[in-house]
Design a protein around this motif. Structure first.
Motif, short mmCIF file in Angstrom:
data_model
loop_
_atom_site.label_atom_id
_atom_site.label_comp_id
_atom_site.label_asym_id
_atom_site.label_seq_id
_atom_site.Cartn_x
_atom_site.Cartn_y
_atom_site.Cartn_z
N PHE A 35 0.84 -1.20 0.00
CA PHE A 35 0.00 0.00 0.00
C PHE A 35 0.88 1.25 0.00
O PHE A 35 1.99 1.24 0.51
CB PHE A 35 -0.85 0.07 1.28
CG PHE A 35 -1.72 -1.11 1.54
CD1 PHE A 35 -1.20 -2.26 2.13
CD2 PHE A 35 -3.07 -1.07 1.23
CE1 PHE A 35 -2.01 -3.35 2.40
CE2 PHE A 35 -3.88 -2.16 1.50
CZ PHE A 35 -3.35 -3.29 2.08
N TYR A 83 0.23 5.32 1.29
CA TYR A 83 -0.64 6.30 1.94
C TYR A 83 0.02 7.67 1.88
O TYR A 83 1.24 7.78 1.91
CB TYR A 83 -0.88 5.93 3.41
CG TYR A 83 -1.80 4.77 3.63
CD1 TYR A 83 -1.32 3.46 3.62
CD2 TYR A 83 -3.16 4.97 3.86
CE1 TYR A 83 -2.17 2.39 3.84
CE2 TYR A 83 -4.02 3.91 4.08
CZ TYR A 83 -3.51 2.61 4.06
OH TYR A 83 -4.35 1.55 4.27
N GLN A 103 0.06 11.43 3.84
CA GLN A 103 -0.31 12.11 5.08
C GLN A 103 0.01 13.60 4.95
O GLN A 103 1.14 14.03 5.12
CB GLN A 103 0.40 11.51 6.29
CG GLN A 103 -0.09 12.07 7.62
CD GLN A 103 0.60 11.46 8.82
OE1 GLN A 103 1.80 11.23 8.81
NE2 GLN A 103 -0.17 11.18 9.86
N SER A 143 -2.26 17.97 7.95
CA SER A 143 -3.42 17.82 8.84
C SER A 143 -3.34 16.55 9.68
O SER A 143 -4.00 16.43 10.71
CB SER A 143 -4.71 17.82 8.04
OG SER A 143 -4.70 16.73 7.11
N GLY A 144 -2.57 15.56 9.22
CA GLY A 144 -2.37 14.35 10.00
C GLY A 144 -3.11 13.12 9.50
O GLY A 144 -2.73 12.00 9.83
N GLU A 145 -4.18 13.31 8.76
CA GLU A 145 -4.96 12.15 8.34
C GLU A 145 -4.23 11.35 7.26
O GLU A 145 -3.64 11.91 6.37
CB GLU A 145 -6.32 12.59 7.80
CG GLU A 145 -7.23 11.44 7.46
CD GLU A 145 -8.68 11.87 7.28
OE1 GLU A 145 -8.97 13.06 7.48
OE2 GLU A 145 -9.50 11.01 6.94
N MET A 146 -4.25 10.05 7.38
CA MET A 146 -3.62 9.15 6.41
C MET A 146 -4.63 8.85 5.31
O MET A 146 -5.72 8.35 5.58
CB MET A 146 -3.20 7.85 7.08
CG MET A 146 -2.17 8.02 8.15
SD MET A 146 -0.54 8.14 7.47
CE MET A 146 -0.18 6.42 7.23
N PHE A 165 -5.45 6.79 1.87
CA PHE A 165 -5.09 5.64 1.05
C PHE A 165 -4.96 6.08 -0.41
O PHE A 165 -5.81 6.77 -0.95
CB PHE A 165 -6.15 4.55 1.17
CG PHE A 165 -6.05 3.49 0.11
CD1 PHE A 165 -6.98 3.42 -0.91
CD2 PHE A 165 -5.02 2.58 0.14
CE1 PHE A 165 -6.89 2.45 -1.89
CE2 PHE A 165 -4.91 1.60 -0.84
CZ PHE A 165 -5.85 1.55 -1.86
N PHE A 178 3.80 7.23 2.89
CA PHE A 178 4.18 5.99 3.57
C PHE A 178 3.89 4.79 2.68
O PHE A 178 2.81 4.67 2.10
CB PHE A 178 3.40 5.82 4.88
CG PHE A 178 3.78 6.81 5.94
CD1 PHE A 178 3.08 8.00 6.08
CD2 PHE A 178 4.84 6.55 6.80
CE1 PHE A 178 3.43 8.92 7.06
CE2 PHE A 178 5.19 7.46 7.79
CZ PHE A 178 4.48 8.65 7.91
N LYS A 228 -1.28 -8.57 9.41
CA LYS A 228 -0.79 -7.36 10.07
C LYS A 228 -0.17 -6.42 9.03
O LYS A 228 0.52 -6.86 8.11
CB LYS A 228 0.27 -7.77 11.09
CG LYS A 228 0.80 -6.65 11.96
CD LYS A 228 1.75 -7.25 12.98
CE LYS A 228 2.51 -6.20 13.73
NZ LYS A 228 3.44 -6.79 14.71
N ILE A 229 -0.43 -5.13 9.17
CA ILE A 229 0.10 -4.14 8.24
C ILE A 229 1.21 -3.36 8.92
O ILE A 229 1.01 -2.83 10.01
CB ILE A 229 -1.01 -3.19 7.76
CG1 ILE A 229 -2.06 -3.97 6.98
CG2 ILE A 229 -0.43 -2.08 6.89
CD1 ILE A 229 -3.23 -3.14 6.51
N PHE A 239 4.40 -0.35 8.42
CA PHE A 239 4.69 0.84 7.64
C PHE A 239 6.18 1.15 7.60
O PHE A 239 6.92 0.83 8.54
CB PHE A 239 3.96 2.05 8.24
CG PHE A 239 2.49 2.06 7.98
CD1 PHE A 239 1.63 1.24 8.69
CD2 PHE A 239 1.97 2.88 6.99
CE1 PHE A 239 0.27 1.25 8.43
CE2 PHE A 239 0.61 2.90 6.73
CZ PHE A 239 -0.24 2.08 7.44
#
Lengths: 115, 112
Positions: free
Chosen positions: A35, A37, A39, A42-45, A47, A91, A102-103, A105
């Motif tokens: 994946f 991502y 960011q 603002s902080g939000e991840m 996709f 990321f 499990k993911i 990063f």
């Protein structure tokens, strides 16, 4: 051992140029997912794009494409025609199917788009 | 469809206190994961809950705990707060183990 490696802590790119963000991964599993991502400050991840280990074609989503080279264990993100709004932290992440999905990063690459 | 929501968005606590953070996943998502993000350590996995059961756990001390309710909402608790617990806590949900994970806006915790 680090499983996801992003070797570029920071990058500066001129607006409208294409950008390649590097990601290499380490796994002994045959079945896994990769994946990317984004960011913003603002902080939000957010996709961006997904590539499965058995997918034969490189994933694409609008201006984003994933350059998947399985033998080299690399999954680079390519952003075409970069825009000022692309300035953010990016990321790379991996899901290992044999590790209960499990993911994990990487440490991220901070991308700065210059006007 | 509403995204992942986290409450509160900002929190200030003092050392020794405890804190509870809440996460509501996207409707239909049964998995909720929690991450801690700090400038020094990056994004670190705390734990994942799936259908009310802890499925995966990261390398964090027992002061960090979580739970998931029957409606898939999840809470994360940190007891005896330390200065080093100051971080952005991100929650993410996915439908099942093999699906894409979507993140909430995060809770920024400051420990004084």
């Amino acid at each position: 051992a680090q499983k996801i490696t992003q070797t570029q802590p920071g990058m500066f790119v001129q607006e409208k140029e294409a950008v390649t963000l590097d990601c290499t991964y380490d796994t002994s599993d045959q079945s896994y997912g990769l994946f990317w991502y984004k960011q913003p400050s603002s902080g939000e991840m957010i996709f961006l794009i997904y590539q499965g280990s058995y997918d034969e074609q490189n994933a694409t989503e609008g201006r984003y494409s994933l350059n998947f080279q399985k033998a080299r264990k690399s999954a680079n993100l390519v952003i075409s025609a970069s825009q000022l709004g692309d300035s953010a932290m990016y990321f790379c992440a991996m899901r290992e199917m044999n590790r209960d999905d499990k993911i994990i990063f990487g440490k991220g690459t901070r991308l700065h788009i210059l006007p | 469809k509403a995204g992942v929501t986290q409450t509160p968005r900002y929190l200030i606590k003092t050392r020794g206190q405890q804190v509870t953070l809440s996460c509501s996943p996207i409707s239909g998502h049964r998995s909720v994961s929690w991450y801690q993000q700090t400038p020094g350590q990056g994004l670190q996995f705390l734990f994942e809950y799936f259908s009310e059961t802890q499925r995966n756990k990261g390398n964090f001390p027992g002061r960090f705990s979580g739970r998931q309710f029957s409606n898939s909402r999840s809470e994360m608790n940190v007891s005896t707060l330390e200065l080093g617990d100051s971080a952005l806590y991100l929650c993410a949900s996915r439908r099942g183990g093999r699906d894409t994970q979507y993140f909430g806006p995060g809770t920024r915790l400051t420990v004084l």
